[in-house]
Design an enzyme around this catalytic site. Structure first.
Site, short mmCIF file in Angstrom:
data_model
loop_
_atom_site.label_atom_id
_atom_site.label_comp_id
_atom_site.label_asym_id
_atom_site.label_seq_id
_atom_site.Cartn_x
_atom_site.Cartn_y
_atom_site.Cartn_z
N ARG A 14 -4.00 27.72 -5.70
CA ARG A 14 -5.20 27.57 -6.54
C ARG A 14 -5.78 26.16 -6.44
NH1 ARG A 14 -4.41 31.45 -11.94
NH2 ARG A 14 -4.22 33.37 -10.71
N SER A 54 0.48 26.30 -16.26
CA SER A 54 0.84 26.78 -17.58
C SER A 54 2.09 26.03 -17.99
CB SER A 54 1.12 28.29 -17.49
OG SER A 54 1.07 28.88 -18.74
N ARG A 86 4.87 37.93 -6.69
CA ARG A 86 4.53 38.75 -7.85
C ARG A 86 3.91 40.07 -7.39
NH1 ARG A 86 2.58 34.05 -12.17
NH2 ARG A 86 4.46 32.80 -11.81
N GLU A 99 -7.28 29.10 -14.83
CA GLU A 99 -5.90 28.65 -14.96
C GLU A 99 -5.30 28.18 -13.63
OE1 GLU A 99 -3.24 31.62 -16.50
OE2 GLU A 99 -1.48 30.49 -15.86
N ARG A 154 -5.34 35.57 -6.77
CA ARG A 154 -4.23 36.41 -7.20
C ARG A 154 -3.58 37.06 -5.98
NH1 ARG A 154 -2.99 38.34 -12.28
NH2 ARG A 154 -4.87 37.39 -13.10
#
Length: 426
Positions: free
Chosen positions: A390, A351, A261, A348, A276
């Site tokens: 994560r 998802s 990303r 988070e 991130r």
RNA sequence: GGAGGGAUGGGUGAGUGGUUGAAACCGGCGGUCUUGAAAACCGUUAGCCUCGAAAGGGGCUCGGGGGUUCGAAUCCCUCUCCCUCCGCCA
């Protein structure tokens, strides 16, 4: 993508749902465009019907060696007319498609209505955040001290937002991925897929990343190749342009991949640590379901993802995203948020979404009931099960001890050659 | 990277400008026959868009896009993908 006819017949509903999402005026002059398109389409097709008929007559005349020049001359004009009408219809069609392409999915009725993440609704919690008798450290302090995480060298060889894992750190990442894949394939009935990490633009269009979100992606220069932002992209597109047999549904796949990303627009956001990154690994769950079963499948998919956290003993909560926080392709999403001691909040880690027929329509992904039934669009679902990076950092933070060592949960022992403790390097 | 050959309906595969949306065969579905099944025989067997209350029309689609023509699966251009051989290579 929404169905053109559906939007035409439910304009008010679509507008209301878009307002709930907090996006406005996406419909533009939809009604006029739709009307004009059909008008020109009808005119063009009427002339085409005429042309087809006359062409047959010409063929018949020629067969009988008779003169057809009068008819041919007439058709010359009709041909030009058709070309003009076709062009008009096509122009309206393209404008209409452009609108449809950029309309996000309609939120399901059970989705909490709200503008932002603050309106998300907590559904349930599992586990109890640990009370520390010392000041818990963040993973970006723990990792380097343990000698398993190296930011400096990652910056040297790549740049910001990359990390190098070393020794047991690399092994822990691998152990987590294997643990997750084994759990989902052995106990939850998912079939494992190892897809390409590079896909073409049609694939990204199918799942909804293109055309709207290309700035979030990495593109390989001079090609139509893109790095995948999630395994959802290649795996959901697996059956693009196919008609599946209803008896085979639901189809359940899991896949471990790297995810890439660009994180454009997130400068200064969570720059510390590995929360991130430009590249991270993730185990993804993807389902293809019958429309009437897709919401049950969303519940079970979410539970499958939760099972990972439970086995690892990581406290988490499940949150139903509000209409304003929903992703572009999703009709309903549950986020799984893991407890992070360094942040003192839930963060988070997964998802889980039901995209209903939104992606299936874009990807022309259908199924048929029985042999004689009409084709229908399948419902596609996806969810992280889980984001490995994560999970890795959550483990470090939640299982740290006062001396900086980290206890590894039992579920991982078989994957770590019996190593049960990470200890700081002197 | 070089040379050549291909892409047609669920599958195999015919078709080189005029009832070809498409032969034939296989498969699927329905039926006849049968106690049942098999075999045989008969029928049937794409999708999308659009008009219409419906019945029923119309249009488009033979890998994608563009062109020639009154008319294209068939001719031309272009792109993509697949196969074979050579080179390179984990």
């Amino acid at each position: 993508m929404l169905d053109l006819g559906f939007v035409r017949d439910n304009l008010e509903l679509v507008k209301r749902k878009m307002e709930q999402r907090g996006v406005s005026d996406l419909l533009g002059n939809f009604e006029a465009l739709d009307r004009e398109r059909r008008k020109f389409l009808l005119e063009a097709e009427t002339r085409k019907a005429r042309r087809n008929k006359v062409s047959e007559e010409i063929a018949a005349l020629k067969k009988q060696k008779q003169d057809a020049s009068a008819l041919i001359a007439e058709m010359k004009n009709v041909g030009a007319e058709i070309a003009g009408l076709d062009e008009k219809a096509k122009s309206y069609d393209e404008q209409l498609r452009e609108i449809l392409r950029n309309i996000p999915n309609l939120p399901h009725e059970s989705v909490p209505v709200g503008r932002t993440a603050a309106d998300n609704r907590e559904v349930r919690r599992w586990g109890e955040p640990r009370k520390f008798e010392f000041e818990p450290k963040a993973h970006w302090d723990l990792g380097p001290a343990l000698g398993i995480l190296d930011f400096e060298r990652a910056t040297k060889i790549s740049g910001a937002r990359f990390a190098v894992y070393r020794g047991l750190g690399a092994k822990l990442e691998r152990a987590l991925a294997n643990f997750m894949l084994d759990l989902h394939t052995r106990e939850h009935g998912y079939t494992e897929i190892l897809p390409p990490f590079i896909v073409n633009s049609a694939t990204l269009y199918g799942t909804g990343q293109l055309p709207k979100f290309k700035e979030d992606l990495f593109k390989l220069e001079g090609t139509d190749y893109w790095l995948i932002p999630t395994a959802e992209v290649p795996v959901t597109n697996l059956y693009r342009d196919e008609v599946l047999d209803a008896s085979k549904l639901p189809l359940k796949h899991c896949a471990w991949t790297a995810c890439f990303r660009s994180e454009a627009g997130s400068y200064g956001k969570e720059t510390r640590g590995i929360i991130r990154q430009h590249q991270f690994q993730k185990v993804e769950l993807v389902k293809f379901a019958l429309p009437e079963q897709s919401y049950d499948e969303l519940e079970s998919l979410t539970r499958d993802a939760e099972a990972v956290l439970q086995r690892l003993g990581l406290p988490y909560r499940v949150v139903a995203l509000s209409t304003g926080d929903l992703g572009f392709s999703s009709a309903k999403t549950y986020d799984l948020e893991v407890w992070l001691p360094s942040a003192g909040e839930y963060k988070e880690i997964s998802s889980c979404s039901n995209c209903e027929a939104f992606q299936a329509r874009r990807a022309n992904l259908r199924f048929r009931r029985g042999k004689a039934g009409k084709t229908e669009f399948v419902h596609t679902l996806n969810g992280s099960g889980l984001a490995v990076g994560r999970t890795w950092l959550a483990l470090l933070e939640n299982y740290q001890q006062a001396d900086g060592s980290v206890i590894l949960p039992e579920a991982l022992h078989p994957y770590l050659d019996g190593v049960q403790l990470l200890t700081p390097q002197k």
